[in-house]
Design an enzyme around this catalytic site. Structure first.
Site, short mmCIF file in Angstrom:
data_model
loop_
_atom_site.label_atom_id
_atom_site.label_comp_id
_atom_site.label_asym_id
_atom_site.label_seq_id
_atom_site.Cartn_x
_atom_site.Cartn_y
_atom_site.Cartn_z
CD GLU A 73 -25.77 -39.65 -29.53
OE1 GLU A 73 -26.09 -39.57 -30.73
OE2 GLU A 73 -25.36 -40.70 -29.00
CB CYS A 92 -24.50 -46.72 -32.02
SG CYS A 92 -22.87 -47.47 -32.01
CE LYS A 120 -27.06 -26.57 -12.22
NZ LYS A 120 -27.14 -26.93 -10.80
CB SER A 166 -28.26 -24.52 -1.05
OG SER A 166 -28.36 -24.39 -2.46
N GLY A 167 -28.57 -21.29 -1.83
CA GLY A 167 -27.83 -20.27 -2.58
C GLY A 167 -27.57 -20.76 -4.00
N GLY A 168 -27.78 -22.06 -4.23
CA GLY A 168 -27.57 -22.63 -5.56
C GLY A 168 -28.78 -22.41 -6.46
CB VAL A 169 -29.11 -22.73 -10.15
CG1 VAL A 169 -30.15 -22.40 -11.18
CG2 VAL A 169 -27.85 -21.93 -10.40
CG ASP A 170 -30.14 -27.40 -9.08
OD1 ASP A 170 -30.13 -26.70 -10.11
OD2 ASP A 170 -29.37 -28.35 -8.88
CB SER A 171 -32.49 -24.87 -3.44
OG SER A 171 -31.49 -23.88 -3.34
#
Ligand code: XMP
Length: 516
Positions: free
Chosen positions: A175, A85, A372, A227-232
């Site tokens: 994309e 573009c 992610k 934290s219980g989250g995926v990242d940490s």
């Protein structure tokens, strides 16, 4: 240098909302890609030894006085370049072609006819397929040596090749998901044209990260807040893979977690993964300081403040700690480096922002290069369960922002019970992974109902389920009636104290995902 770094593709950002998508598509072809500002010089590019360059789209017109420019010397580097573009239009003008100015933006699906099936960009693709157009200006005359390799009915210069400049240009957006075979086109560019072999795999990344962590940390002690989250969780596992027992995770239980969450997290980390976790039970302290607090922003402040104090105290009790690990992801890195548009932060989300400075520790951020979806793949490769890897995002302040009004133990218990049913039914129906988030919100509203022969006067739960790709915008998810009915029936039957369930049909904007 690792093989995947020697074969990277740089995406030059001209401010398009799709820039990150371009980088992700290239990475899906197992080629490492990085986003850089379009103002980068040819010299800086050369120092990074990329195998190819992609010039992204952008909101500007090449005719604007302040249109973003490009160092012309990049065409002397001898690297293949793909312009999408705006990127295509910019190069076309440089190459002596003509770009027609248009006041209005045209977007939608168009059928692309391949004009040169022998061109590597379209290798293995059908003779015609649907592409997604979104543009205002348009190329109406090609550069000096342009060959048209694809056209649509209304856009003759839909895909071009300039052999002299080692340049390919497309007016459409390969994309985005609406372009059929878009991933294949990106892959053709990276693999066939740039010659990348595809060494970017979760395993290769883990090897590189482990090496870098060891180099950075030496024999120092590292702490990581879970934290219980995926990242940490993935950040912790990577560090554990690199330095083993030099890592201590700190898990602050703020009393605002979901049903059984704390127990499950501890079990996974301590028993299954053999990671040392310091469990700080601070529920009383958090709930005590939240007593009487009703305003959403005040709740967040109280929680953020308590978290820093509790975490800091726990960290100070551990001897010899020099590093703090954080699960910062690539999109955060891009944003804070000033590349691209700045997302507005409307709620005070980053409730642990002041922590590193306060503790005087160096940061270890082993996910800085990852999107992610890549974090999930790395997590799986490191042995995390599917359940943990595919967990929906959960806010730092936990259930506090889902109990509208004052937070009490009783109200939290009601919400936990309702939320558990929502999670169970979403999973059972196969919808848990199809939506971005799905959860219950407890409203401070009582209404009349009947139960057996008696009248009830109990609380209301709002069911929230949204589809989103990044949490910045979201649509409410059209859940099937069967599923809605199952959730509603179970909550009103099983949770004493709730006699009404409503479904939130607000998108973001104007609503936010969380109610507070
Ligand atoms: P909103 O409610 O602003 O949420 O539409 C967007 C996304 O961010 C999550 N969220 C938070 N995450 N700390 C977090 O770590 C917070 O204070 C916070 N508030 C909202 C929310 O769950 C959604 O995914």
């Amino acid at each position: 240098m690792k093989e995947f770094l020697q074969q990277r593709i740089l995406v030059l950002d001209f401010g398009s909302q799709y820039t990150q998508l371009i980088a992700r598509r290239i990475r899906e072809a197992r080629v490492y890609s990085e986003i850089v500002d379009s103002a980068i010089s040819a010299e800086q590019i050369a120092a990074m030894h990329p195998a190819g360059l992609i010039l992204g789209g952008g909101p500007a017109s090449v005719h604007d006085i302040n249109a973003p420019q490009l160092d012309p010397a990049i065409f002397e580097l001898g690297i293949p370049i793909l312009g999408i573009c705006y990127g295509m239009q910019f190069v076309t003008r440089m190459a002596g072609g003509e770009v027609k100015r248009s006041g209005s933006r045209e977007y939608g699906s168009a059928s692309l006819t391949v004009k040169n099936a022998g061109n590597p960009l379209f290798a293995g693709l059908p003779a015609a397929f649907q592409v997604w157009m979104s543009h205002a200006d348009e190329v109406v005359r090609g550069g000096d040596d342009y060959e048209i390799v694809g056209s649509s009915l209304s856009v003759p210069y839909a895909a071009v090749h300039s052999p002299k400049r080692n340049f390919w240009g497309v007016q459409f957006h390969p994309e985005v998901a609406h372009t059929r075979h878009g991933t294949r086109i990106m892959r053709n560019f990276a693999r066939r044209i740039c010659g990348c072999r595809g060494g970017w795999t979760p395993r290769a990344y883990i090897e590189e990260a482990v090496e870098l962590i060891r180099k950075q940390v030496g024999d120092g002690q590292v702490i990581c807040g879970l934290s219980g989250g995926v990242d940490s969780a993935v950040a912790a596992l990577l560090i554990h893979a690199a330095v083993g027992d030099q890592l201590t995770c700190i898990f602050v239980d703020n009393g605002l977690l979901r049903h059984d969450e704390a127990i499950r997290l501890l079990k996974v980390f301590e028993d299954n993964l053999q990671v040392r976790v310091l469990h700080v039970d601070a529920a009383d302290r958090f709930l005590g300081s939240l007593a009487g607090v009703v305003d959403p922003e005040s709740k967040r402040k109280v929680i953020g403040h308590q978290f820093i104090e509790v975490f800091e105290a726990a960290a100070r009790d551990l001897p010899g700690v020099r590093f703090l690990a954080q699960g910062t992801l690539y999109p955060d890195v891009i944003e804070s480096s000033g590349i691209g548009r700045h997302a507005e932060v409307i709620k005070s989300h980053h409730n642990v922002g002041g922590l590193p400075a306060k503790l005087g520790l160096d940061l270890v951020e082993p996910l800085r290069m990852l999107f992610k979806d890549e974090v999930r793949k790395v997590g799986m490769e490191l042995g995390m369960s599917e359940e943990m890897v595919w967990r929906q995002p959960f806010p730092g302040p936990g259930l506090a922002v889902r109990v509208v009004g004052e937070i009490t133990e009783d109200r939290l218990a009601l919400l936990r019970a309702a939320d558990r049913i929502v999670q169970q039914e979403m999973k059972k129906a196969g919808y848990y992974r199809k939506v971005w988030q799905s959860f219950a919100v407890l409203l401070p509203v009582q209404s009349v109902g009947v139960m057996g022969d008696g009248r009830t006067y109990e609380f209301t739960v709002a069911l929230r389920a949204v589809q989103s790709s990044d949490g910045m915008t979201a649509n409410w998810a059209p859940l099937p009636n069967r599923l809605l009915a199952a959730i509603s029936t179970r909550i009103t039957n099983e949770v004493r104290g709730i006699n009404r369930v409503v479904f939130d049909i607000t998108s973001k904007p104007p609503g936010t995902i969380e109610w507070e």
